[in-house]
Design an enzyme around this catalytic site. Sequence first.
Site, PDB file in Angstrom:
ATOM      1  N   ASP A 180     -22.562  13.478  42.894  1.00 41.62           N
ATOM      2  CA  ASP A 180     -23.351  14.705  42.770  1.00 41.62           C
ATOM      3  C   ASP A 180     -22.978  15.429  41.483  1.00 41.62           C
ATOM      4  O   ASP A 180     -22.106  16.290  41.460  1.00 41.62           O
ATOM      5  CB  ASP A 180     -23.073  15.586  43.998  1.00 41.62           C
ATOM      6  CG  ASP A 180     -24.155  16.633  44.175  1.00 41.62           C
ATOM      7  OD1 ASP A 180     -25.166  16.557  43.453  1.00 41.62           O
ATOM      8  OD2 ASP A 180     -23.986  17.506  45.033  1.00 41.62           O
TER       9      ASP A 180
ATOM     10  N   CYS B 153      -5.958  51.705  42.760  1.00 39.53           N
ATOM     11  CA  CYS B 153      -6.438  50.942  43.920  1.00 39.53           C
ATOM     12  C   CYS B 153      -5.457  49.787  44.162  1.00 39.53           C
ATOM     13  O   CYS B 153      -5.322  48.894  43.321  1.00 39.53           O
ATOM     14  CB  CYS B 153      -7.841  50.443  43.619  1.00 39.53           C
ATOM     15  SG  CYS B 153      -8.506  49.395  44.914  1.00 39.53           S
TER      16      CYS B 153
ATOM     17  N   CYS C 130     -14.526  51.990  48.647  1.00 39.48           N
ATOM     18  CA  CYS C 130     -13.570  50.895  48.555  1.00 39.48           C
ATOM     19  C   CYS C 130     -12.748  50.807  49.851  1.00 39.48           C
ATOM     20  O   CYS C 130     -12.206  51.826  50.307  1.00 39.48           O
ATOM     21  CB  CYS C 130     -12.639  51.127  47.361  1.00 39.48           C
ATOM     22  SG  CYS C 130     -11.331  49.895  47.269  1.00 39.48           S
TER      23      CYS C 130
END
Length: 667
Positions: free
Chosen positions: A117, A430, A406
């Site tokens: 493939d 964060c 978030c």
Amino acid sequence: MDNNTVQQQIAALREQLHQHNYRYYILAQPLISDFEFDSLMKQLEALEQQHPEFADANSPTQRVGSDKEQAFVQVQHTYPMLSLGNTYSREDLSEFDDRIRKNIEEDYEYVCELKYDGIAISIRYENGALKQAVTRGDGLVGDDVTQNIKTIKSIPLVLPSAEYPDEFEVRGEVFLPLDGFMKMNAEREALGEAAFANPRNAAAGSIKMQNSSTVAKRPLDCYLYYVLGANLSFQTHAQGLSKIKEWGFKVSEHTQICKSIDEVFTFIDFWDKQRHTLPFDIDGIVIKINKIAQQQELGFTAKNPRWAISYKFKAEQAFTKLNSVDYQVGRTGAITPVANLTPVQLAGTTVKRASLHNADQIALLDLRIGDIVCIEKGGEIIPKVVSVDVSRRSEAVQVLEYIQHCPACNTALVRIDGEAKHFCPNEFACPPQIKGKMEHFISRKAMNINAAEATVAQLYEAGLLKDVSDFYYLKKENLLSLDRFAEKSAQNLLDSVEASKQVPFTKVLFALGIRYVGETVAKKIAQALGSIEALFQASVADLLAIDEVGEKIASSIKLWCENELNQKIVTKMQLAGVCFEHIAQQKESLGNTLNGLNMVISGTFTLHSREQIKELIELHGGKNVSAVSAKTNYLIAGDNIGPSKLKKAQDLGVKIISETEFLAMLG
Ligand code: IVH
């Protein structure tokens, strides 16, 4: 050394390297170590650089590709590149077999092969040397991708045997082995770039890239399955395969002669179950009539040969319940939704999680928590949710609302125009982004600091690491106060941090994790600007003048440099002694012919890459200058030279020379 001796030495090195390449990539029986191979290659590179007059497009050194932009020229196939009729059903295969029996009178047998493939390629060899490689295109006309194909190590540039016909074409499939694909995607994601959906797309994208030196970094491979030519001396397809194997090509060992369609079915059943044990993707089995005379008797339809067919495996699917959706935050703040599923067996593994890609994908599927979903493992490594069985939807399902904040720091998410993913913009506070940046910073290709993911998390949570610069201010007594740290492990970490101060600027720049600045771009920037100060002072135009830096990278760098926190991090690291200056590798001077001369190069060149020409200028005492001015002594003009540079040089009376004139100047 006189020129004849040099030429002989170059030829001997090339011959040795071709042989070692064959032993390593085709036979998997290397005779020498990687180190010895590299040192032979370096010797050859050095000789070729000093003697451009002996350049050869098929030298083993050419595998590294070139950073020259290439436009793919369209080429007509000598023999049309037909595709195969394909089917998913056994009845169709039985009918195919019936047709064959009706059309040929004698006995016949099949050759069954794996259906790789990837992307089909046709490669022409003349007198044992690779001449041209062309994609399938529309079957009649394809793209000349020779430069890219030459970077694939399992494709011989020069045949190691002597028993080949003067001219022939081999056809095969270029693909990405699964481990290489996963590594490549992990690297792309770490850089904030979109991952490839599957190995086939990645292989197809790689072959069409304009810069062959980037293709050289992709771990592509190629199986050959067909040979064409005017005077080939074999009677069966199977003999053809063993011949090309003898000539030095990579041919799969999973090929079998089948005497009946039932034997074909057995081969199909075997590989349908076993295909997951292969280190690359296949999407079916190709069945070909073995005798060439019978192939000719059967002939072709307008599109396909009548003597071959492909049986395609169905993508494996399973149904299971969607229990919840998690949202992962990457190093760059990109949010990836992931489905948590009731565990189910699929393609030989138990699947508990599946990719949901992004908000659009979820909306498209109209997904609800509690739905029965269909998951599929196609060419992809990670299964994906492909549909919802609405007929089995219960009253209890809950609407799935994509998060607006978030999941880690609760900052409102943003979605930049043109990007599929949501982002958390809170890059400095964060936690998963900070931890992700730290992991990238210490990784082997960056600062190479020896600490496990769990250790980084522990140090971050203990407040000892707030940003990457804090690695350089860790104290032993603080480490010892933490769980799992003893005298030895603490000292090891500190030693490893200390050693990282020797890491060269190119890697430090990569380690900083500036969005879109990967290893190669970092190297180009470090070489072009020389120091972090120069980077902070560079304008967008200065950045755009650097090889491989485009608008997206330039504005990302600018944004990063303007940020005060980043500036503070760099200052702290500078004070600790981290290297922020590029120390050019001292290469042996090749002379002083160009002493005091300012040289500008423009356009693309045939014998050398732009980088090589720049290097030659420096090694001969000259100076590379990016813009033409009254102080410029020479403009070296390649193909497609920038018109404004050319005009300016003409107006100022700067001498304009070609690549060959330049090489002649160097003697
Ligand atoms: S033979 C005339 N053999 O499948 C015969 N093809 O739709 C030409 N493929 O374009 C093809 N593995 O890209 C052949 N063992 C194999 C193959 C194979 C993969 C691809 C090839 C072709 C497509 C057929």
